[in-house]
Enzyme design. Structure first.
Site, PDB file in Angstrom:
ATOM      1  N   SER A 257       0.856  -1.190   0.000  1.00 22.55           N
ATOM      2  CA  SER A 257       0.000   0.000   0.000  1.00 22.55           C
ATOM      3  C   SER A 257       0.892   1.241   0.000  1.00 22.55           C
ATOM      4  CB  SER A 257      -0.877   0.006   1.249  1.00 22.55           C
ATOM      5  OG  SER A 257      -0.050   0.210   2.385  1.00 22.55           O
ATOM      6  N   LYS A 258       0.252   2.399  -0.175  1.00 20.45           N
ATOM      7  CA  LYS A 258       1.016   3.654  -0.148  1.00 20.45           C
ATOM      8  C   LYS A 258       1.708   3.825   1.199  1.00 20.45           C
ATOM      9  CE  LYS A 258      -0.310   6.852  -3.611  1.00 20.45           C
ATOM     10  NZ  LYS A 258      -1.658   7.124  -4.093  1.00 20.45           N
ATOM     11  N   ARG A 259       0.969   3.504   2.267  1.00 18.42           N
ATOM     12  CA  ARG A 259       1.515   3.674   3.612  1.00 18.42           C
ATOM     13  C   ARG A 259       2.727   2.749   3.812  1.00 18.42           C
ATOM     14  NH1 ARG A 259       0.817   1.155   8.269  1.00 18.42           N
ATOM     15  NH2 ARG A 259      -0.719  -0.234   7.364  1.00 18.42           N
ATOM     16  N   THR A 261       4.641   1.566   1.556  1.00 22.29           N
ATOM     17  CA  THR A 261       5.731   2.043   0.723  1.00 22.29           C
ATOM     18  C   THR A 261       6.480   3.171   1.428  1.00 22.29           C
ATOM     19  OG1 THR A 261       4.411   1.480  -1.203  1.00 22.29           O
ATOM     20  CG2 THR A 261       6.264   2.936  -1.577  1.00 22.29           C
ATOM     21  N   ALA A 262       5.708   4.069   2.059  1.00 22.47           N
ATOM     22  CA  ALA A 262       6.333   5.183   2.775  1.00 22.47           C
ATOM     23  C   ALA A 262       7.121   4.664   3.977  1.00 22.47           C
ATOM     24  CB  ALA A 262       5.264   6.169   3.230  1.00 22.47           C
TER      25      ALA A 262
END
Ligand code: GLU
Length: 494
Positions: A257-259, A261-262
């Site tokens: 997910s984006k989270r 990935t961050a």
């Protein structure tokens, strides 16, 4: 060995975002197949989705490919016999084929407005039916459709999917797949802005560019029957198809997910190629990592790109989705760093030192590199390990100068003895410094870590450093003595 037939393969990214591992792996498999067979590797930019277009994305892709060493033979910035290689520059080709499909009775003009389509969709959802075009314009006479177009009405071109029977197609990795045609949709081929959708553009280009093998992501499996039907409707030769599985997040459950990935980025990892460059990964490490995410050779196989080309066999690719495992990336990266010749490694470390504002002396860099290479996982690890070599002075935390279980005064005395001893050497080399310093340890009744620890912090400014004697020699007599002298002063103030 039989000489394989040269393939023509294309990597066909859309410039809609950042280049990630999935794209890099697809490009790598394309490249390996092309090089293995003496064929051609083509870069084609699929930029017809103007809503999702991201400026700069094409350049990031090209830079990423070149950084990885996946040189393409034909592409937007280098040209080639089947150009242009950017789809927005090929519009007339798609319009020609869309018209051809309509004329052959395999496609039709559709005048349904977005509002009407939305209503149909909602109605289908209410009735728990799968959502698809309801076929209203499919029955229009071509002459009528043409006069509506002539009158200026907006239209799209849709594919006329066969309604009965089945579509069968072969995926090289997954075998034969069968779909019931009644489950398939009449997809849009040409949009009202005159630009093609992926379905038409990619098929037409693969044909025009004489592509023999299509390697792409498994997200295209659901529209695979549409693609096959387009190709067959036009009587084009069918390429061999292969749909690669997606990468799963480290837990193996779902995609990153984006989270997540961050979060990975905070941890020094990333799924984006550009980030991996900045984080100090090497192309060799990244390639070795991704090539095995879908290729059934022994897990730990360390290979360079050339070795991959030698060993690559497209029939060994597997459809099982691979979970992203960043510790493997670290393993391969460190391994490849240690395989690099010293000059090459030094040249790759240099930009990291420069970016961290160290004034790099090349001779010094060549001496430092062998001392630190065993410990590097990423190239930027060179900063904490070895940045101090390029400073005129170091500034250790005063408390770090105090030897374990010693008082500052005792530590100052040890430092003083070391100073006298080093100052008395005609030359400060590893060979000359080691025996007397070891003797000092013995005579002082202290242990090695206490004595060498004080000296290490005094000279390097840090508790962890490359091997002490080699470091002393590289730093040089004058700086070493000045640093020990300064440490003694500091210890005396504690
Ligand atoms: N433009 C498509 C994408 O980025 C390419 C798929 C293909 O390789 O055909 O997903």
């Amino acid at each position: 060995m039989d000489s394989p037939t040269p393939v023509r393969v294309r990597f066909a990214p859309s410039p809609t975002g950042r280049m990630h591992l999935g794209s890099a792996r697809t490009a790598l498999y394309d490249y390996l197949l092309a090089r293995r067979t003496g064929g051609k590797f083509i870069l084609r930019i699929e930029d017809t989705d103007r809503k999702r277009f991201v400026a700069g994305a094409e350049q990031e892709l090209i830079d990423g490919l070149r950084w990885l060493g996946l040189e393409f033979d034909e592409g937007p910035d280098i040209g080639g016999p089947y150009g242009p290689y950017r789809q927005t520059e090929r519009q007339s080709i798609y319009q020609k084929w869309a018209t051809e499909l309509v004329e052959r009775g395999h496609a039709y003009y559709c005048f349904c407005t977005p509002e009407r389509l939305e209503k149909v969709r909602q109605e289908q959802q209410k009735q728990k039916l799968s959502t698809r075009y309801d076929g209203t314009c499919r029955a229009l006479q071509l002459s009528e459709a043409r006069s509506r177009i002539a009158a200026g009405e907006k239209f799209v071109v849709r594919f006329k999917m066969p309604r009965e029977g089945q579509t069968r197609a072969v995926d090289m990795m997954r075998g034969e797949i069968t779909w019931d045609n009644k489950e398939l949709d009449d997809a849009v081929l040409l949009k009202s802005d005159g630009l093609p959708t992926y379905h038409l553009a990619a098929m037409a280009d693969d044909y025009e560019m004489k592509i023999t093998h299509v390697i792409r992501g498994s997200e295209w499996l659901s529209t695979f029957p549409l693609h096959v039907n387009i190709v067959r409707a036009l009587g084009w030769p069918e390429p061999a198809w292969m749909h690669l599985s997606v990468f799963l997040k480290p837990s193996g459950k779902g995609k990153m997910s984006k989270r997540e990935t961050a979060e990975a980025l905070k941890d020094g990892h990333s799924i984006f190629v550009k980030d991996l460059i900045d984080l100090g990964y090497t192309p060799e490490g990244v390639l070795n990592w991704i090539v095995l995410m879908g290729w059934g050779v022994a897990e730990d196989d360390v290979m360079t790109l050339d070795q991959m080309v030698e060993r690559f066999d497209i029939h060994h690719l597997t459809a099982s989705p691979a979970a992203i495992n960043f510790s493997k990336l670290d393993h391969f990266n460190g391994t490849h760093i240690r395989l690099l010749p010293i000059e090459d490694l030094a040249a790759r470390l240099k930009p990291f030192f420069v970016a961290a504002n160290y004034a790099v002396d090349n001779d010094m860099l060549l001496k430092v590199t062998p001392l630190i290479r065993e410990r590097l996982v990423t190239l930027d690890d060179c900063i904490p390990f070895a940045g101090f070599f390029f400073n005129d002075t170091v500034d250790p935390a005063p408390a770090d100068l105090v030897g374990k279980d010693l008082t500052p005064a005792q530590s100052a005395e040890v430092a003083h003895k070391a100073y006298t001893l080093l100052a008395g050497l005609p030359e400060l080399t590893h060979a000359a410094a080691e025996p007397p310093l070891r003797q000092l340890v013995e005579e002082s009744g202290l242990n090695i870590n206490q004595v060498f620890g004080i000296l290490r912090v005094a000279v390097t400014g840090q508790k962890v450093s490359p091997p002490l004697f080699e470091s002393l020699e590289i730093i040089g007599r004058a700086k070493v003595l000045a640093r020990v002298q300064k440490a003694i002063q500091v210890l005396k103030t504690l």
